[in-house]
Design a protein around this motif. Sequence first.
Motif, PDB file in Angstrom:
ATOM      1  N   THR A  45      10.806  28.089 -73.630  1.00  0.00           N
ATOM      2  CA  THR A  45      11.083  28.755 -72.359  1.00  0.00           C
ATOM      3  C   THR A  45      10.282  28.115 -71.232  1.00  0.00           C
ATOM      4  O   THR A  45      10.800  27.885 -70.125  1.00  0.00           O
ATOM      5  CB  THR A  45      10.752  30.255 -72.460  1.00  0.00           C
ATOM      6  N   THR A  46       9.020  27.811 -71.499  1.00  0.00           N
ATOM      7  CA  THR A  46       8.166  27.165 -70.499  1.00  0.00           C
ATOM      8  C   THR A  46       8.689  25.785 -70.136  1.00  0.00           C
ATOM      9  O   THR A  46       8.691  25.379 -68.970  1.00  0.00           O
ATOM     10  CB  THR A  46       6.724  27.066 -71.022  1.00  0.00           C
ATOM     11  N   SER A  47       9.143  25.051 -71.143  1.00  0.00           N
ATOM     12  CA  SER A  47       9.695  23.722 -70.902  1.00  0.00           C
ATOM     13  C   SER A  47      10.947  23.792 -70.039  1.00  0.00           C
ATOM     14  O   SER A  47      11.136  22.973 -69.123  1.00  0.00           O
ATOM     15  CB  SER A  47      10.011  23.046 -72.236  1.00  0.00           C
ATOM     16  N   ASN A  48      11.811  24.775 -70.315  1.00  0.00           N
ATOM     17  CA  ASN A  48      13.018  24.939 -69.503  1.00  0.00           C
ATOM     18  C   ASN A  48      12.670  25.287 -68.060  1.00  0.00           C
ATOM     19  O   ASN A  48      13.316  24.821 -67.118  1.00  0.00           O
ATOM     20  CB  ASN A  48      13.903  26.032 -70.100  1.00  0.00           C
ATOM     21  N   LEU A  49      11.628  26.112 -67.882  1.00  0.00           N
ATOM     22  CA  LEU A  49      11.190  26.470 -66.531  1.00  0.00           C
ATOM     23  C   LEU A  49      10.649  25.256 -65.801  1.00  0.00           C
ATOM     24  O   LEU A  49      10.940  25.050 -64.614  1.00  0.00           O
ATOM     25  CB  LEU A  49      10.116  27.564 -66.605  1.00  0.00           C
ATOM     26  N   GLN A  50       9.888  24.419 -66.501  1.00  0.00           N
ATOM     27  CA  GLN A  50       9.354  23.212 -65.877  1.00  0.00           C
ATOM     28  C   GLN A  50      10.475  22.275 -65.454  1.00  0.00           C
ATOM     29  O   GLN A  50      10.432  21.675 -64.376  1.00  0.00           O
ATOM     30  CB  GLN A  50       8.411  22.496 -66.843  1.00  0.00           C
ATOM     31  N   HIS A  51      11.495  22.156 -66.316  1.00  0.00           N
ATOM     32  CA  HIS A  51      12.637  21.308 -65.957  1.00  0.00           C
ATOM     33  C   HIS A  51      13.328  21.846 -64.708  1.00  0.00           C
ATOM     34  O   HIS A  51      13.704  21.074 -63.816  1.00  0.00           O
ATOM     35  CB  HIS A  51      13.638  21.236 -67.113  1.00  0.00           C
ATOM     36  N   ALA A  52      13.503  23.168 -64.622  1.00  0.00           N
ATOM     37  CA  ALA A  52      14.150  23.769 -63.456  1.00  0.00           C
ATOM     38  C   ALA A  52      13.332  23.522 -62.198  1.00  0.00           C
ATOM     39  O   ALA A  52      13.887  23.227 -61.118  1.00  0.00           O
ATOM     40  CB  ALA A  52      14.340  25.267 -63.686  1.00  0.00           C
ATOM     41  N   GLU A  53      12.002  23.601 -62.306  1.00  0.00           N
ATOM     42  CA  GLU A  53      11.147  23.357 -61.142  1.00  0.00           C
ATOM     43  C   GLU A  53      11.212  21.893 -60.713  1.00  0.00           C
ATOM     44  O   GLU A  53      11.285  21.587 -59.518  1.00  0.00           O
ATOM     45  CB  GLU A  53       9.709  23.761 -61.476  1.00  0.00           C
ATOM     46  N   ASP A  54      11.188  20.982 -61.691  1.00  0.00           N
ATOM     47  CA  ASP A  54      11.283  19.553 -61.372  1.00  0.00           C
ATOM     48  C   ASP A  54      12.632  19.235 -60.725  1.00  0.00           C
ATOM     49  O   ASP A  54      12.711  18.428 -59.792  1.00  0.00           O
ATOM     50  CB  ASP A  54      11.109  18.720 -62.645  1.00  0.00           C
ATOM     51  N   HIS A  55      13.686  19.877 -61.234  1.00  0.00           N
ATOM     52  CA  HIS A  55      15.020  19.639 -60.679  1.00  0.00           C
ATOM     53  C   HIS A  55      15.105  20.163 -59.247  1.00  0.00           C
ATOM     54  O   HIS A  55      15.706  19.521 -58.376  1.00  0.00           O
ATOM     55  CB  HIS A  55      16.064  20.320 -61.563  1.00  0.00           C
ATOM     56  N   MET A  56      14.500  21.302 -58.979  1.00  0.00           N
ATOM     57  CA  MET A  56      14.490  21.861 -57.632  1.00  0.00           C
ATOM     58  C   MET A  56      13.756  20.930 -56.668  1.00  0.00           C
ATOM     59  O   MET A  56      14.208  20.695 -55.542  1.00  0.00           O
ATOM     60  CB  MET A  56      13.832  23.235 -57.640  1.00  0.00           C
ATOM     61  N   LEU A  57      12.625  20.366 -57.114  1.00  0.00           N
ATOM     62  CA  LEU A  57      11.883  19.421 -56.287  1.00  0.00           C
ATOM     63  C   LEU A  57      12.706  18.177 -56.016  1.00  0.00           C
ATOM     64  O   LEU A  57      12.743  17.663 -54.884  1.00  0.00           O
ATOM     65  CB  LEU A  57      10.576  19.042 -56.994  1.00  0.00           C
ATOM     66  N   LEU A  58      13.381  17.690 -57.042  1.00  0.00           N
ATOM     67  CA  LEU A  58      14.224  16.500 -56.892  1.00  0.00           C
ATOM     68  C   LEU A  58      15.309  16.735 -55.855  1.00  0.00           C
ATOM     69  O   LEU A  58      15.555  15.891 -54.985  1.00  0.00           O
ATOM     70  CB  LEU A  58      14.819  16.132 -58.250  1.00  0.00           C
ATOM     71  N   LEU A  59      15.968  17.891 -55.924  1.00  0.00           N
ATOM     72  CA  LEU A  59      17.068  18.180 -55.005  1.00  0.00           C
ATOM     73  C   LEU A  59      16.571  18.409 -53.586  1.00  0.00           C
ATOM     74  O   LEU A  59      17.265  18.093 -52.613  1.00  0.00           O
ATOM     75  CB  LEU A  59      17.837  19.415 -55.485  1.00  0.00           C
ATOM     76  N   GLY A  60      15.374  18.978 -53.454  1.00  0.00           N
ATOM     77  CA  GLY A  60      14.917  19.390 -52.132  1.00  0.00           C
ATOM     78  C   GLY A  60      14.107  18.378 -51.371  1.00  0.00           C
ATOM     79  O   GLY A  60      14.051  18.426 -50.138  1.00  0.00           O
ATOM     80  N   ARG A  61      13.467  17.434 -52.081  1.00  0.00           N
ATOM     81  CA  ARG A  61      12.484  16.585 -51.412  1.00  0.00           C
ATOM     82  C   ARG A  61      12.737  15.089 -51.525  1.00  0.00           C
ATOM     83  O   ARG A  61      12.073  14.311 -50.842  1.00  0.00           O
ATOM     84  CB  ARG A  61      11.091  16.886 -51.975  1.00  0.00           C
ATOM     85  N   LYS A  62      13.653  14.649 -52.361  1.00  0.00           N
ATOM     86  CA  LYS A  62      13.804  13.225 -52.607  1.00  0.00           C
ATOM     87  C   LYS A  62      15.062  12.666 -51.958  1.00  0.00           C
ATOM     88  O   LYS A  62      16.069  13.363 -51.817  1.00  0.00           O
ATOM     89  CB  LYS A  62      13.807  12.940 -54.112  1.00  0.00           C
TER      90      LYS A  62
END
Length: 222
Positions: free
Chosen positions: A126-143
């Motif tokens: 569950t923690t790993s899935n949350l980390q992936h979601a956070e990384d994906h959000m950063l990718l979409l919003g800042r890169k």
Amino acid sequence: MFARVNVRPADVPSVLGGLTAPHATFITSEFHYRRGAEIYGESEPAEYVYQVLSGAARSYKLLSDGRRQIGAFHLVGDIFGLENTEFHRFTAEAIVDTDVRLIRRSSLERVAHSDSALARNLLIMTTSNLQHAEDHMLLLGRKTALERVAAFLLEMDRRLTGVGVVALPMCRRDIADYLGLTLETVSRALSKLHAYGALNFLGSNQREIMLVDRDQLSRLDD
């Protein structure tokens, strides 16, 4: 939509990639989904947890304007469909012909109540899935577009082979919908990375990509 392969007592060490404890036994099912077939739909009851045995799957939502946002790609060995509610938040489809192992969520939860090792593994997942979601959000919003494509290639290289040649099961439309870009923008970014000497295309469909300069891609992913 799918063909049933078999139903059998689980081979415990292999069930869902180590989720089970040595003494836990589950009954699993294996299904074959043809390319494009739906594995489960958004808002359907989350009765099973899934593991990719061969092929690949994608999880996505359709937005109100008709666009598709892919939240994750599920590759061989990956576990997906584990929800914190009673219903699926995304739709999951087979990207190519795909074999999937299923285990009932209720069985998993029942054993987890009395097995600390299994409960810990579920928490890690569950923690790993949350980390992936956070990384994906950063990718979409800042890169930028180029940074997103570079990050995607490094992610796929790490998850698929780690040897520098990435055989992508997904098409460029899938990549675009994962990165929040247009198909044309993804194609331009890949062409730029090729021109910069960061990658080469192998094969006629250009889904097999050799990462020539990982350092250059990593700098873009920083």
